[in-house]
Design a protein around this motif. Structure first.
Motif, PDB file in Angstrom:
ATOM      1  N   ASN A  54      -4.377  -6.299  -5.580  1.00  9.45           N
ATOM      2  CA  ASN A  54      -4.717  -5.750  -4.251  1.00  9.45           C
ATOM      3  C   ASN A  54      -3.485  -5.232  -3.729  1.00  9.45           C
ATOM      4  O   ASN A  54      -3.461  -4.455  -2.927  1.00  9.45           O
ATOM      5  CB  ASN A  54      -5.451  -6.600  -3.457  1.00  9.45           C
ATOM      6  CG  ASN A  54      -6.823  -6.804  -3.677  1.00  9.45           C
ATOM      7  OD1 ASN A  54      -7.503  -5.733  -3.756  1.00  9.45           O
ATOM      8  ND2 ASN A  54      -7.490  -7.840  -4.155  1.00  9.45           N
ATOM      9  N   ILE A  55      -2.239  -5.982  -4.006  1.00  8.33           N
ATOM     10  CA  ILE A  55      -0.894  -5.580  -3.438  1.00  8.33           C
ATOM     11  C   ILE A  55      -0.791  -4.173  -4.036  1.00  8.33           C
ATOM     12  O   ILE A  55      -0.367  -3.356  -3.274  1.00  8.33           O
ATOM     13  CB  ILE A  55       0.194  -6.426  -3.977  1.00  8.33           C
ATOM     14  CG1 ILE A  55       0.105  -7.862  -3.117  1.00  8.33           C
ATOM     15  CG2 ILE A  55       1.548  -5.711  -3.758  1.00  8.33           C
ATOM     16  CD1 ILE A  55       1.033  -8.700  -3.691  1.00  8.33           C
ATOM     17  N   LEU A  56      -1.039  -3.907  -5.490  1.00 10.19           N
ATOM     18  CA  LEU A  56      -0.837  -2.627  -5.989  1.00 10.19           C
ATOM     19  C   LEU A  56      -1.718  -1.544  -5.169  1.00 10.19           C
ATOM     20  O   LEU A  56      -1.236  -0.407  -4.866  1.00 10.19           O
ATOM     21  CB  LEU A  56      -0.902  -2.476  -7.375  1.00 10.19           C
ATOM     22  CG  LEU A  56      -0.009  -2.967  -8.238  1.00 10.19           C
ATOM     23  CD1 LEU A  56      -0.247  -3.057  -9.625  1.00 10.19           C
ATOM     24  CD2 LEU A  56       1.451  -2.611  -7.963  1.00 10.19           C
ATOM     25  N   LYS A  57      -2.944  -1.759  -5.012  1.00 11.48           N
ATOM     26  CA  LYS A  57      -3.890  -0.904  -4.299  1.00 11.48           C
ATOM     27  C   LYS A  57      -3.362  -0.601  -2.870  1.00 11.48           C
ATOM     28  O   LYS A  57      -3.597   0.462  -2.414  1.00 11.48           O
ATOM     29  CB  LYS A  57      -5.065  -1.514  -4.223  1.00 11.48           C
ATOM     30  CG  LYS A  57      -6.190  -1.293  -5.247  1.00 11.48           C
ATOM     31  CD  LYS A  57      -7.623  -1.828  -4.919  1.00 11.48           C
ATOM     32  CE  LYS A  57      -8.130  -2.318  -6.235  1.00 11.48           C
ATOM     33  NZ  LYS A  57      -9.400  -3.043  -5.786  1.00 11.48           N
ATOM     34  N   ASN A  58      -2.865  -1.410  -2.312  1.00  9.49           N
ATOM     35  CA  ASN A  58      -2.235  -1.357  -0.734  1.00  9.49           C
ATOM     36  C   ASN A  58      -1.035  -1.056  -0.586  1.00  9.49           C
ATOM     37  O   ASN A  58      -0.429  -1.303   0.608  1.00  9.49           O
ATOM     38  CB  ASN A  58      -2.916  -2.509   0.026  1.00  9.49           C
ATOM     39  CG  ASN A  58      -4.357  -2.498  -0.024  1.00  9.49           C
ATOM     40  OD1 ASN A  58      -4.981  -1.483   0.521  1.00  9.49           O
ATOM     41  ND2 ASN A  58      -4.723  -3.527  -0.767  1.00  9.49           N
ATOM     42  N   ARG A  59      -0.149  -0.722  -1.642  1.00  8.79           N
ATOM     43  CA  ARG A  59       1.151  -0.557  -1.290  1.00  8.79           C
ATOM     44  C   ARG A  59       1.435   0.394  -0.187  1.00  8.79           C
ATOM     45  O   ARG A  59       2.629   0.185   0.446  1.00  8.79           O
ATOM     46  CB  ARG A  59       1.837   0.316  -2.698  1.00  8.79           C
ATOM     47  CG  ARG A  59       2.084  -1.115  -3.604  1.00  8.79           C
ATOM     48  CD  ARG A  59       2.883  -0.604  -4.959  1.00  8.79           C
ATOM     49  NE  ARG A  59       3.537   0.624  -5.052  1.00  8.79           N
ATOM     50  CZ  ARG A  59       3.069   1.394  -6.130  1.00  8.79           C
ATOM     51  NH1 ARG A  59       2.490   1.192  -6.912  1.00  8.79           N
ATOM     52  NH2 ARG A  59       3.876   2.654  -5.983  1.00  8.79           N
ATOM     53  N   SER A  60       1.137   1.576  -0.077  1.00  7.02           N
ATOM     54  CA  SER A  60       1.533   2.466   0.982  1.00  7.02           C
ATOM     55  C   SER A  60       1.432   1.770   2.339  1.00  7.02           C
ATOM     56  O   SER A  60       2.015   1.873   3.264  1.00  7.02           O
ATOM     57  CB  SER A  60       0.937   3.851   0.885  1.00  7.02           C
ATOM     58  OG  SER A  60      -0.515   3.905   0.866  1.00  7.02           O
ATOM     59  N   GLU A  61       0.168   1.283   2.363  1.00 12.74           N
ATOM     60  CA  GLU A  61       0.114   0.390   3.714  1.00 12.74           C
ATOM     61  C   GLU A  61       0.857  -0.769   3.921  1.00 12.74           C
ATOM     62  O   GLU A  61       1.305  -0.912   4.899  1.00 12.74           O
ATOM     63  CB  GLU A  61      -1.590  -0.172   3.709  1.00 12.74           C
ATOM     64  CG  GLU A  61      -1.902  -0.704   5.086  1.00 12.74           C
ATOM     65  CD  GLU A  61      -3.263  -1.417   4.793  1.00 12.74           C
ATOM     66  OE1 GLU A  61      -3.465  -2.439   5.648  1.00 12.74           O
ATOM     67  OE2 GLU A  61      -4.053  -1.200   3.943  1.00 12.74           O
ATOM     68  N   LEU A  62       1.261  -1.561   2.816  1.00 13.80           N
ATOM     69  CA  LEU A  62       2.379  -2.726   2.909  1.00 13.80           C
ATOM     70  C   LEU A  62       3.680  -2.030   3.442  1.00 13.80           C
ATOM     71  O   LEU A  62       4.318  -2.575   4.218  1.00 13.80           O
ATOM     72  CB  LEU A  62       2.361  -3.350   1.589  1.00 13.80           C
ATOM     73  CG  LEU A  62       0.969  -4.188   1.367  1.00 13.80           C
ATOM     74  CD1 LEU A  62       0.907  -4.864  -0.052  1.00 13.80           C
ATOM     75  CD2 LEU A  62       0.633  -5.326   2.486  1.00 13.80           C
ATOM     76  N   ASP A  63       4.162  -0.885   2.679  1.00 11.69           N
ATOM     77  CA  ASP A  63       5.239  -0.390   2.965  1.00 11.69           C
ATOM     78  C   ASP A  63       5.463   0.247   4.390  1.00 11.69           C
ATOM     79  O   ASP A  63       6.406   0.014   5.210  1.00 11.69           O
ATOM     80  CB  ASP A  63       5.765   0.929   2.098  1.00 11.69           C
ATOM     81  CG  ASP A  63       6.174   0.733   0.878  1.00 11.69           C
ATOM     82  OD1 ASP A  63       6.942  -0.355   0.735  1.00 11.69           O
ATOM     83  OD2 ASP A  63       5.996   1.292  -0.230  1.00 11.69           O
ATOM     84  N   ALA A  64       4.322   0.431   4.924  1.00 10.13           N
ATOM     85  CA  ALA A  64       4.295   1.158   6.203  1.00 10.13           C
ATOM     86  C   ALA A  64       4.495  -0.121   7.149  1.00 10.13           C
ATOM     87  O   ALA A  64       4.936  -0.017   8.429  1.00 10.13           O
ATOM     88  CB  ALA A  64       2.925   1.771   6.623  1.00 10.13           C
ATOM     89  N   LEU A  65       3.782  -1.356   6.760  1.00  9.62           N
ATOM     90  CA  LEU A  65       4.031  -2.422   7.587  1.00  9.62           C
ATOM     91  C   LEU A  65       5.568  -3.015   7.621  1.00  9.62           C
ATOM     92  O   LEU A  65       5.977  -3.570   8.462  1.00  9.62           O
ATOM     93  CB  LEU A  65       3.107  -3.873   7.179  1.00  9.62           C
ATOM     94  CG  LEU A  65       1.678  -3.925   7.278  1.00  9.62           C
ATOM     95  CD1 LEU A  65       1.055  -4.923   6.600  1.00  9.62           C
ATOM     96  CD2 LEU A  65       1.544  -3.948   9.030  1.00  9.62           C
ATOM     97  N   ILE A  66       5.964  -3.094   6.255  1.00 15.22           N
ATOM     98  CA  ILE A  66       7.421  -3.657   6.183  1.00 15.22           C
ATOM     99  C   ILE A  66       8.539  -2.612   6.612  1.00 15.22           C
ATOM    100  O   ILE A  66       9.548  -3.205   7.285  1.00 15.22           O
ATOM    101  CB  ILE A  66       7.681  -3.591   4.664  1.00 15.22           C
ATOM    102  CG1 ILE A  66       6.732  -4.667   3.994  1.00 15.22           C
ATOM    103  CG2 ILE A  66       8.952  -4.165   4.448  1.00 15.22           C
ATOM    104  CD1 ILE A  66       6.705  -4.571   2.344  1.00 15.22           C
ATOM    105  N   ALA A  67       8.069  -1.178   6.602  1.00 15.36           N
ATOM    106  CA  ALA A  67       9.363  -0.426   7.064  1.00 15.36           C
ATOM    107  C   ALA A  67       9.865  -0.649   8.476  1.00 15.36           C
ATOM    108  O   ALA A  67      11.206  -0.593   8.698  1.00 15.36           O
ATOM    109  CB  ALA A  67       8.922   1.014   7.125  1.00 15.36           C
ATOM    110  N   PRO A  68       9.063  -1.003   9.503  1.00 15.47           N
ATOM    111  CA  PRO A  68       9.964  -1.244  10.831  1.00 15.47           C
ATOM    112  C   PRO A  68      10.582  -2.600  11.049  1.00 15.47           C
ATOM    113  O   PRO A  68      11.233  -2.807  12.003  1.00 15.47           O
ATOM    114  CB  PRO A  68       8.398  -1.500  11.996  1.00 15.47           C
ATOM    115  CG  PRO A  68       7.428  -1.080  10.929  1.00 15.47           C
ATOM    116  CD  PRO A  68       7.599  -1.029   9.575  1.00 15.47           C
TER     117      PRO A  68
END
Length: 142
Positions: A54-68
């Motif tokens: 699930n982390i791999l499936k959601n990497r772009s969403e997780l990057d969007a959360l982490i970035a700020p």
């Protein structure tokens, strides 16, 4: 040595598997099997697989959360730190049964074991901010 729970060991393996995937690419299912088949210590296999896939499936969403929450681009993170932030961000967002303090503590323990020296400060600051955003009610009551 402190007792290591199967879930903690599973989280360590998730970070190792994510690291391997990010550094060398490779097939997700092969990497998953490689880590499931390791013999050292007991892990929770379903817990490991659920997190890893699930982390791999959601990497772009997780990057969007982490970035700020960090002072650089996510692609400038070390692979270990990036993997730990993926794990922490995913659990804060999706594993609401795990207290946010446990999520952060597990991430910090893994970072201290595998991450660059001092990297735990970045992980702590990022996940602390995410906890305030994703788990506002829980943070307010702690």
């Amino acid at each position: 040595m402190a007792f290591i729970t199967p879930k903690h060991r599973s989280r360590e393996r998730v970070v190792q598997a994510l690291y391997q995937y990010m550094v060398s690419g490779g097939e997700v299912l092969k990497i998953e099997q490689q880590f499931l088949n390791q013999k050292e210590g007991k892990i929770s296999k379903a817990f490991f697989s659920n997190l890893f896939i699930n982390i791999l499936k959601n990497r772009s969403e997780l990057d969007a959360l982490i970035a700020p929450t960090i002072s650089r681009e996510t692609d400038e993170l070390g692979s270990v730190e990036h993997a730990v932030l993926y794990l922490g961000a995913y659990e804060l967002q999706n594993s609401l049964e795990v207290p946010y303090k446990v999520v952060i503590n597990e991430a910090l323990e893994i970072t201290k074991l595998y991450g660059a020296e001092g990297a735990f400060k970045l992980i702590n600051a990022s996940l602390d901010q995410l906890a305030k955003d994703l788990r506002a009610a829980e943070v307010a009551h702690s």
